[in-house]
Design a protein around this motif. Structure first.
Motif, PDB file in Angstrom:
ATOM      1  N   ASP A  88       0.813  -1.220   0.000  1.00 12.81           N
ATOM      2  CA  ASP A  88       0.000   0.000   0.000  1.00 12.81           C
ATOM      3  C   ASP A  88       0.850   1.274   0.000  1.00 12.81           C
ATOM      4  O   ASP A  88       1.790   1.412   0.785  1.00 12.81           O
ATOM      5  CB  ASP A  88      -0.909  -0.021   1.236  1.00 12.81           C
ATOM      6  N   TYR A 115      -1.408  -5.950   4.818  1.00  9.23           N
ATOM      7  CA  TYR A 115      -1.234  -7.106   3.953  1.00  9.23           C
ATOM      8  C   TYR A 115      -0.749  -8.249   4.841  1.00  9.23           C
ATOM      9  O   TYR A 115       0.335  -8.172   5.416  1.00  9.23           O
ATOM     10  CB  TYR A 115      -0.181  -6.847   2.876  1.00  9.23           C
ATOM     11  N   ASP A 149       1.364  -0.036  -4.455  1.00  8.65           N
ATOM     12  CA  ASP A 149       0.061  -0.673  -4.669  1.00  8.65           C
ATOM     13  C   ASP A 149      -1.059   0.250  -4.204  1.00  8.65           C
ATOM     14  O   ASP A 149      -0.828   1.181  -3.423  1.00  8.65           O
ATOM     15  CB  ASP A 149      -0.010  -2.005  -3.928  1.00  8.65           C
ATOM     16  N   MET A 150      -2.271  -0.047  -4.666  1.00  9.01           N
ATOM     17  CA  MET A 150      -3.414   0.830  -4.396  1.00  9.01           C
ATOM     18  C   MET A 150      -4.611   0.022  -3.880  1.00  9.01           C
ATOM     19  O   MET A 150      -5.745   0.456  -3.959  1.00  9.01           O
ATOM     20  CB  MET A 150      -3.787   1.612  -5.669  1.00  9.01           C
ATOM     21  N   GLN A 151      -4.352  -1.140  -3.300  1.00  8.00           N
ATOM     22  CA  GLN A 151      -5.447  -2.002  -2.857  1.00  8.00           C
ATOM     23  C   GLN A 151      -5.908  -1.700  -1.434  1.00  8.00           C
ATOM     24  O   GLN A 151      -6.703  -2.453  -0.878  1.00  8.00           O
ATOM     25  CB  GLN A 151      -5.031  -3.473  -2.981  1.00  8.00           C
ATOM     26  N   ARG A 152      -5.389  -0.659  -0.840  1.00  8.81           N
ATOM     27  CA  ARG A 152      -5.875  -0.194   0.454  1.00  8.81           C
ATOM     28  C   ARG A 152      -6.174   1.297   0.347  1.00  8.81           C
ATOM     29  O   ARG A 152      -5.753   1.962  -0.593  1.00  8.81           O
ATOM     30  CB  ARG A 152      -4.839  -0.457   1.553  1.00  8.81           C
ATOM     31  N   TYR A 153      -6.883   1.841   1.331  1.00  6.70           N
ATOM     32  CA  TYR A 153      -7.441   3.189   1.217  1.00  6.70           C
ATOM     33  C   TYR A 153      -7.133   4.082   2.417  1.00  6.70           C
ATOM     34  O   TYR A 153      -6.888   5.270   2.284  1.00  6.70           O
ATOM     35  CB  TYR A 153      -8.962   3.052   1.074  1.00  6.70           C
ATOM     36  N   SER A 156      -3.849   6.483   2.868  1.00  9.45           N
ATOM     37  CA  SER A 156      -3.805   7.546   1.860  1.00  9.45           C
ATOM     38  C   SER A 156      -4.835   8.618   2.198  1.00  9.45           C
ATOM     39  O   SER A 156      -4.552   9.819   2.108  1.00  9.45           O
ATOM     40  CB  SER A 156      -4.075   6.968   0.471  1.00  9.45           C
ATOM     41  N   ASN A 184     -11.140   0.910   4.218  1.00 15.66           N
ATOM     42  CA  ASN A 184     -10.746  -0.389   3.672  1.00 15.66           C
ATOM     43  C   ASN A 184     -11.881  -1.396   3.745  1.00 15.66           C
ATOM     44  O   ASN A 184     -12.120  -2.155   2.803  1.00 15.66           O
ATOM     45  CB  ASN A 184      -9.546  -0.947   4.460  1.00 15.66           C
ATOM     46  N   ASN A 234      -4.031   7.678  -5.643  1.00 22.88           N
ATOM     47  CA  ASN A 234      -4.154   6.288  -5.180  1.00 22.88           C
ATOM     48  C   ASN A 234      -5.571   5.983  -4.712  1.00 22.88           C
ATOM     49  O   ASN A 234      -6.077   4.874  -4.911  1.00 22.88           O
ATOM     50  CB  ASN A 234      -3.146   6.014  -4.062  1.00 22.88           C
ATOM     51  N   ARG A 238      -8.068   3.113  -6.295  1.00 21.61           N
ATOM     52  CA  ARG A 238      -8.760   2.101  -5.500  1.00 21.61           C
ATOM     53  C   ARG A 238     -10.242   2.057  -5.864  1.00 21.61           C
ATOM     54  O   ARG A 238     -10.814   0.965  -6.039  1.00 21.61           O
ATOM     55  CB  ARG A 238      -8.607   2.411  -4.006  1.00 21.61           C
TER      56      ARG A 238
END
Length: 423
Positions: A88, A115, A149-153, A156, A184, A234, A238
């Motif tokens: 992230d 993660y 990576d951009m799979q979490r929020y 950011s 998330n 980012n 997402r």
């Protein structure tokens, strides 16, 4: 056809496939030792600016430890000061604040990545080592940590609004209220309509940052403004992943490449002309060989940087690894034996872990043939099922080694990481 006959036929097909899934086993070559080195002696061409390290699984101690071993070598031999992880972006900046400024603890900042594959002793040791290293060097020699990576929020969003609070509190409150319900966890439950509203709000934020850049720069630093824009970008990525789930893997690698390029360009302005990043083999390799059919991050990088991108793959012969075993997220240790002509060519080498330089290996006619021929190379993600072992396509990618990578690190016998809960 009767149900019984159908089942019998299906089982026969599976059994036949399983019987031949291990085909491709090679033989050890003579004098294999002359084509290998230890990781600390590996040599990277002088004009390379981007070095990628793939990992054949997310669940082996050896592949996680290689992150530190390769990076330490690059610091000493190539003056690399930037470490980028398939993790992230916002969470990565929590790690960076710890290793550069001493904010937090290694345990807390590793947990901020959210993660599970990184909730390991090896990852905590890596982050602690980075922190301690930075305490021992001058300011301009300190290393920097990023996630691309951009799979979490959540982080950011947190960092974006922390910035806004200092430059425009009124606007900060307005946008914070509009995104108050987004996290998330909750993003997975939002309807398409609500996700589109989130996406629109983030667009408004990006527009506000661009329109008021001069004003905001008077109240903050260029660095803080640049990161605020990156956090917003980012967050948009997402939302777009959720809005385009049918193209999730395609978009994700595109975004991984875009974020990596942003980091590269940003760090060049700071005087760092070389970066190191690490992620799964399927993201690092240059040929988009995955059966899933997406264009890999490494393929994008190869198009952008050409010979300035140097990809290091990894493979194993025997691996006992951990991965999620079902949709509940529970984890289990699996065992896989993998053979292809490339790893088996080095099966007689005494060392368990070694670096294979493809340029040097081409001096051997046998190795040159192997490197230019398709090989089923290990590629295991964070999900696995016991029956995957019956079909080699579920734990390998078929690729031409010297097209996908510039070198490879082979681990003959790999052992499993252990997940633990962080406070």
């Amino acid at each position: 056809m009767s149900f019984l006959k159908s089942c019998t036929l299906f089982i026969a097909v599976i059994a036949f496939t399983a019987l031949f899934s291990g085909c491709g086993k090679g033989e050890p070559i003579e004098n294999a030792d002359q084509y290998i080195s230890t990781v600390d002696l590996m040599d990277i061409p002088d004009d390379v600016e981007v070095i990628g390290l793939g990992e054949a699984t997310h669940g082996n101690i050896e592949f996680q430890e290689l992150k530190k071993q390769v990076f330490e070598t690059l610091i000493k031999k190539e003056n690399v000061r930037v470490f980028i992880l398939e993790g992230d972006f916002g969470g990565g900046q929590q790690i960076n604040n710890y290793i550069v400024n001493g904010e937090g603890t290694a345990e807390a900042v590793v947990n901020s990545l959210d993660y599970s594959i990184y909730k390991t002793k090896q990852m905590m040791d890596l982050v602690q080592w980075m922190h301690d290293y930075n305490e021992s060097v001058k300011e301009d020699e300190k290393i920097r940590f990023y996630g691309n990576d951009m799979q979490r929020y959540d982080f950011s969003k947190k960092e974006l609004f922390a910035y806004y609070a200092g430059v425009n509190k009124e606007v900060a409150n307005k946008y914070a209220e509009q995104l108050n319900h987004v996290s998330n966890e909750t993003m997975r439950e939002l309807t398409t309509e609500k996700l589109e509203k989130v996406d629109d709000t983030v667009d408004d934020i990006i527009g506000d940052l661009q329109s008021n850049k001069a004003e905001y720069l008077e109240k903050s630093s260029p660095e803080d403004f640049a990161f605020a824009t990156a956090y917003a970008q980012n967050m948009k990525q997402r939302a777009q992943l959720f809005l385009n789930e049918e193209n999730y893997t395609h978009l994700r690698d595109q975004y991984l490449a875009e974020n990596l390029q942003w980091i590269i360009e940003y760090e060049k302005k700071r005087g760092n002309d070389k970066v190191f990043f690490t992620g799964h083999n399927g993201h690092v390799e240059k040929t988009s060989a995955s059966a899933a059919g997406y264009k890999s991050m490494g393929n994008y990088l190869d198009e952008i940087y050409g010979t300035k991108y140097f990809a290091i793959g990894t493979d194993f012969i025997n691996s006992e690894f951990q991965a999620k075993s079902d949709d509940s997220g529970s984890r289990k240790v699996f065992t896989v034996e993998n053979h292809n002509e490339l790893v088996d060519a080095f099966s007689g080498v005494e060392e368990n872990i070694f670096y294979v330089d493809f340029e040097m290996s081409r001096e051997s006619a046998e190795l040159e043939t192997i490197l230019s021929s398709e090989q089923k190379m290990a590629n295991i993600g964070d999900d696995f099922r016991s029956w995957y072992k019956l079909l080699k396509m579920f734990y390998t990618i078929e690729m031409v080694p010297d097209q996908a990578y510039d070198s490879i690190i082979i681990v003959k016998n790999a052992t499993p990481t252990k997940m633990f809960e962080l406070n």
